[in-house]
Motif scaffolding. Structure first.
Motif, PDB file in Angstrom:
ATOM      1  N   THR A   1       6.924  12.350  19.924  1.00 49.88           N
ATOM      2  CA  THR A   1       7.942  13.367  20.198  1.00 49.88           C
ATOM      3  C   THR A   1       9.062  13.238  19.169  1.00 49.88           C
ATOM      4  N   PRO A   2       9.381  14.297  18.403  1.00 46.88           N
ATOM      5  CA  PRO A   2      10.285  14.180  17.261  1.00 46.88           C
ATOM      6  C   PRO A   2      11.782  14.270  17.587  1.00 46.88           C
ATOM      7  N   VAL A   3      12.146  14.220  18.866  1.00 48.19           N
ATOM      8  CA  VAL A   3      13.565  14.233  19.239  1.00 48.19           C
ATOM      9  C   VAL A   3      13.806  13.097  20.221  1.00 48.19           C
ATOM     10  N   ASP A   4      15.078  12.837  20.528  1.00 51.51           N
ATOM     11  CA  ASP A   4      15.397  11.794  21.493  1.00 51.51           C
ATOM     12  C   ASP A   4      14.833  12.161  22.862  1.00 51.51           C
ATOM     13  N   PHE A   5      14.339  11.160  23.558  1.00 51.12           N
ATOM     14  CA  PHE A   5      13.778  11.406  24.887  1.00 51.12           C
ATOM     15  C   PHE A   5      13.984  10.181  25.773  1.00 51.12           C
ATOM     16  N   ARG A   6      13.792  10.387  27.071  1.00 49.71           N
ATOM     17  CA  ARG A   6      13.889   9.317  28.054  1.00 49.71           C
ATOM     18  C   ARG A   6      12.663   9.361  28.947  1.00 49.71           C
ATOM     19  N   VAL A   7      12.081   8.194  29.208  1.00 49.19           N
ATOM     20  CA  VAL A   7      10.926   8.106  30.099  1.00 49.19           C
ATOM     21  C   VAL A   7      11.430   8.022  31.536  1.00 49.19           C
ATOM     22  N   ILE A   8      11.042   8.994  32.350  1.00 48.33           N
ATOM     23  CA  ILE A   8      11.436   9.009  33.753  1.00 48.33           C
ATOM     24  C   ILE A   8      10.367   8.341  34.613  1.00 48.33           C
ATOM     25  N   GLU A   9       9.122   8.695  34.388  1.00 44.91           N
ATOM     26  CA  GLU A   9       7.984   8.113  35.106  1.00 44.91           C
ATOM     27  C   GLU A   9       6.766   8.133  34.182  1.00 44.91           C
ATOM     28  N   PRO A  10       5.828   7.209  34.406  1.00 47.50           N
ATOM     29  CA  PRO A  10       5.850   6.036  35.288  1.00 47.50           C
ATOM     30  C   PRO A  10       6.405   4.834  34.527  1.00 47.50           C
ATOM     31  N   PRO A  11       6.893   3.803  35.208  1.00 44.81           N
ATOM     32  CA  PRO A  11       7.417   2.628  34.494  1.00 44.81           C
ATOM     33  C   PRO A  11       6.347   1.922  33.661  1.00 44.81           C
ATOM     34  N   GLU A  12       5.062   2.054  34.082  1.00 44.22           N
ATOM     35  CA  GLU A  12       3.982   1.416  33.330  1.00 44.22           C
ATOM     36  C   GLU A  12       3.844   1.963  31.916  1.00 44.22           C
TER      37      GLU A  12
END
Length: 335
Positions: free
Chosen positions: A293-304
């Motif tokens: 993904t070429p922009v900033d992102f945050r992983v919401i789910e899953p923690p694995e």
């Protein structure tokens, strides 16, 4: 009156009745400038030609064409006939051809000027489907399903559900009774969205996995329902997979669709950015998609997914240093 005038009146009369409204003989006579007796003769003529005209008794009764009546002769202008022929040719090229499509196209060609005959033939060969990408549905299934949607009639069919395992794909066929709401095309497949009377829940069915499709005469009242397109997208891109990945990306929905096509992910607004949901069987593959993904992102789910991203980072670092993953494999074997 001349014969042409009578024929024109019959066509206009049939068109009015087929619209679904009920007319009395007096109303029709006043509209056409003839007596109610002439209207009754016209109705009898239409019935002799095979059209189903209902007579409704009572003070508010009158005449109405049955919803299943055959189509009257169509008076199409050249542009309308060409547009119809183009649509039929595209259906043929998309793999939804039937003998009805072919015969209708042949009839329409006779209505067009000779210079347009070749145009229709060229269009019919301008669309093709690569092997393995055929829609897998036929026109009969589409027409039966859409007819039930339009008429709000319960639809029955046999549905094949496939369950992938590590060694094979198992299938199970069940009989379903559904109140159909919408047909949605996504990712090259046709889906039916409706209320499953057996499961008492909203469900999504792939049309190419439906058989023995039958429109019943049992009508149903419309229910309040979720957005059909969103429901189908969610069912196809997330619910069918072992893991559901949810990301928040710093980009607009339109920009995000360039990296996550809607046929593979459900994309919605989320504050100043977009929320992306997609399903995968293997989190290692999800890590590749996410990392790209070429922009900033945050992983919401899953923690694995964080563990999968960490493994991917180590693997990428090893390849960037040595041009090979062999060292990584050796190190893991020693652990």
């Amino acid at each position: 009156m001349s014969a042409m005038t009578v024929e024109s009146r019959l066509l206009s009369l049939l068109g009015m009745l087929a619209a679904g409204r009920t007319y009395t003989a007096g109303e029709l006579g006043a509209h056409f400038g003839v007596t109610p007796r002439s209207v009754r003769r016209d109705i009898a003529s239409l019935r002799e030609l095979g059209y189903v005209i209902e007579s409704l008794p009572g003070a508010t009764g009158g005449y109405r064409a049955h919803s299943r009546t055959v189509l009257p002769p169509l008076q199409l202008q050249t542009g309308e006939a060409l547009a119809t022929a183009v649509g039929l040719s595209l259906l043929n090229g998309a793999g939804l051809s039937t003998t009805d499509v072919e015969s209708a196209t042949a009839k329409l060609r006779t209505m067009l000027p000779p210079v347009m005959h070749r145009t229709i033939g060229d269009i019919s060969t301008a669309v093709s489907v690569l092997p393995g990408h055929e829609p897998g549905v036929d026109m009969t299934a589409v027409m039966t399903t859409t007819s039930a949607i339009a008429s709000r009639n319960v639809l029955t069919f046999a549905h094949e559900k496939r369950r992938p395992t590590r060694s094979e794909t198992r299938s199970e066929t069940t009989q379903r009774r559904v109140e159909p709401v919408r047909m949605v095309v996504l990712g090259g497949h046709w889906y039916l969205y409706g209320w499953d009377l057996t499961r008492s829940d909203w469900r999504v069915f792939r049309l190419d996995r439906m058989s023995e499709i039958h429109e019943t005469t049992f009508a149903f009242a419309p229910r309040d329902h979720p957005d059909a397109e969103v429901a189908v997208s969610s069912a196809v891109t997330t619910a069918a997979y072992r893991h559901t990945v949810i990301l928040e990306v710093d980009a607009t929905v339109a920009e995000t669709k360039a990296w996550f096509p809607t046929r593979t992910a459900t994309i919605t607004n989320s504050g100043d950015g977009a929320r992306v949901e997609f399903g995968v069987e293997d989190l290692a593959w999800a890590a590749v998609i996410t990392a790209a993904t070429p922009v900033d992102f945050r992983v919401i789910e899953p923690p694995e997914l964080l563990d999968a991203l960490r493994d991917l980072g180590q693997r990428a670092a090893q390849v960037s240093r040595t041009g090979s993953t062999e060292m990584v494999a050796a190190e893991r074997s020693e652990q």
